[in-house]
Design an enzyme around this catalytic site. Structure first.
Site, PDB file in Angstrom:
ATOM      1  NE  ARG A   1      -0.776  -1.340   9.448  1.00 14.60           N
ATOM      2  CZ  ARG A   1      -0.569  -1.960   8.283  1.00 14.60           C
ATOM      3  NH1 ARG A   1      -0.689  -3.271   8.201  1.00 14.60           N
ATOM      4  NH2 ARG A   1      -0.267  -1.269   7.196  1.00 14.60           N
TER       5      ARG A   1
ATOM      6  NE  ARG B   1      -5.484   9.223  11.300  1.00 16.51           N
ATOM      7  CZ  ARG B   1      -5.120   8.211  10.522  1.00 16.51           C
ATOM      8  NH1 ARG B   1      -6.041   7.502   9.875  1.00 16.51           N
ATOM      9  NH2 ARG B   1      -3.840   7.912  10.379  1.00 16.51           N
TER      10      ARG B   1
ATOM     11  CB  SER C   1       7.551   9.161   7.490  1.00 12.42           C
ATOM     12  OG  SER C   1       6.666   8.061   7.329  1.00 12.42           O
TER      13      SER C   1
ATOM     14  CG  ASP D   1       2.154   0.894  10.027  1.00  9.07           C
ATOM     15  OD1 ASP D   1       1.646   1.589  10.928  1.00  9.07           O
ATOM     16  OD2 ASP D   1       2.161   1.238   8.827  1.00  9.07           O
TER      17      ASP D   1
ATOM     18  CE  LYS E   1      -2.356   0.645   3.820  1.00 14.72           C
ATOM     19  NZ  LYS E   1      -1.974   1.913   4.486  1.00 14.72           N
TER      20      LYS E   1
ATOM     21  N   GLY F   1      -5.899   7.421   5.830  1.00 13.16           N
ATOM     22  CA  GLY F   1      -5.017   8.485   6.306  1.00 13.16           C
ATOM     23  C   GLY F   1      -3.925   8.848   5.327  1.00 13.16           C
TER      24      GLY F   1
ATOM     25  CB  SER G   1       8.935   6.712   9.814  1.00 13.27           C
ATOM     26  OG  SER G   1       8.129   6.305  10.892  1.00 13.27           O
TER      27      SER G   1
END
Length: 420
Positions: free
Chosen positions: A378, A99, A146, A294, A23, A70, A173
């Site tokens: 996730r 967010r 990032s 992640d 992704k 996001g 990151s």
């Protein structure tokens, strides 16, 4: 949809699992393709997020709704800021409206963009009046997501004078920043990253001989199979494609981290084979994950399933994801009997003996605890491997389509017993 995972065992010699394109790589390349239409991309992710990106980039509407995506929100904000003469409103889900995006908006406005907030200051939805951005110097705090940095880098070649981006402080990151720079290099953009300064030269058009770019499969998605193999008996093997040893993805650090769990990674031609070589000998796993946040959920759940502790740091960006992932992990692991403590930047899990014997695992009657997912793909996928240890239910299970639409089918292929 609520799915029940019944205590399962991995089948012998499961077929190779083909995982969709990354992704992270796909969304970067899709934005570059919108800027340079002659660019060809192969193995694009079939995730919801990448489909949202493709749909938004092709849309002629002045209202763009990216739902929970996001990455799309950040990348598209930068893209539409450069589209001279276009007026766009970009919005998303209720969670997306909470967010933060102020860091990116301020940076774009400093370059000459015209972006304003329509509801809460610092958060979507945004009103964007596309302009020709002529300024080329901007600074950002280096410890931000990032994706803010990558959003600026991706549009930089189309800015009149390119971009000089100064990052202030310790950088978070780095692999994701390097991924963006590498993809820019692959299409002929001149870049440099020295100390805390990134320079991107302008590029009007692609070289006539530019080759198609192939997206590597997603290492974040591979993490769940690392967890499955770690929780399985010694000798268990699962093969995944398409992967390469010199990956651009920060989450490829999995191949190193999971050696502590007894899992060996064998690299073949465009594939990896995961082998449970030995039982984990450690009482506690310690990982600094600022470059690969992640995979924190996966590592925490693997540790819990094996009865060992973990101490994970570098996790400050998890608080602004689809949910506050640190709070969500603590809540759901504690449902299962774990002892978890969190800070703004870390998670600590105490060793446990909950799955230490077959008798205890079998004593779980009924369908097991219900794991809430908080609209977070996730959370669903990280907890699924515990189906090898106990009965479990996953709430809002189809949230996995955000990044891995065939996840549940692939789990059935390797031996998981799953019912609605």
């Amino acid at each position: 949809m609520l799915l029940a995972l019944h205590k399962s065992t991995i089948v012998e010699n499961p077929p190779k699992i083909v995982i969709t394109g990354s992704k992270s790589e796909s969304n970067r390349l899709l934005l570059l393709q919108a800027l340079y239409p002659e660019l060809q991309i192969l193995n694009v992710s079939n995730s919801d997020d990448s489909e949202v990106m493709q749909k938004a980039l092709k849309s002629t509407s002045n209202l763009i709704d990216i739902s929970h995506a996001g990455t799309a929100m950040r990348f598209l904000t930068a893209f539409f800021a450069t589209q001279e003469g276009r007026e766009i409103t970009i919005t998303g889900s209720d969670r997306m409206k909470e967010r933060p995006i102020q860091v990116l908006v301020e940076a774009l406005n400093a370059l000459g963009a015209d972006i304003s907030y329509l509801e809460t200051e610092g958060c979507p939805p945004l009103k964007i009046n596309g302009k020709l951005l002529s300024k080329e110097h901007v600074s950002l705090k280096a410890n931000v997501s990032s994706q803010y940095i990558s959003a600026l880098l991706l549009i930089a070649p189309k800015l009149k004078n390119g971009l000089e981006l100064t990052l202030e402080g310790e950088i978070t990151s780095v692999p994701y920043i390097n991924m963006t720079l590498d993809l820019l290099d692959q299409i002929g953009v001149k870049t440099s990253f020295e100390n805390n300064k990134i320079n991107i030269s302008p590029l009007e058009t692609l070289n006539a001989h530019q080759q198609p770019l192939t997206v590597e499969s997603d290492w974040s998605s591979a993490s769940y199979f690392y967890s499955i193999v770690a929780l399985s008996p010694v000798g268990t093997e699962i093969t995944l494609s398409s992967y390469k040893k010199d990956s651009l993805q920060g989450d490829s650090v999995l191949s190193e981290i999971y050696t502590d769990f007894g899992v060996e990674t064998k690299f073949g031609e465009n594939a990896i084979t995961l082998l449970k070589k030995a039982e984990c000998q450690l009482k506690t796993i310690t990982c600094e994950l600022k470059n690969a946040p992640d995979i924190a959920q996966t590592i925490a759940v693997t540790s819990f399933g094996l009865g060992i502790g973990c101490f994970l740091t570098g996790l400050h960006t998890l608080k602004i994801k689809e949910t506050d992932r640190l709070v969500a992990l603590k809540t759901e692991l504690e449902k299962l009997g774990a002892q978890v403590s969190i800070t703004e930047n870390s998670l600590s899990l105490e060793p446990n003996q909950l799955f230490s014997s077959e008798a205890k695992a079998q004593s779980n009657k009924g369908l097991g605890e219900v794991i809430a997912t908080y609209h977070d793909h996730r959370m669903a996928m990280a907890f699924a491997p515990l189906g090898l240890k106990t009965n479990l239910q996953i709430e809002d299970a189809m949230v996995v389509s955000k990044s891995y639409p065939t996840f549940w089918d692939d789990l059935k292929t390797v031996g998981f017993k799953i019912t609605k």
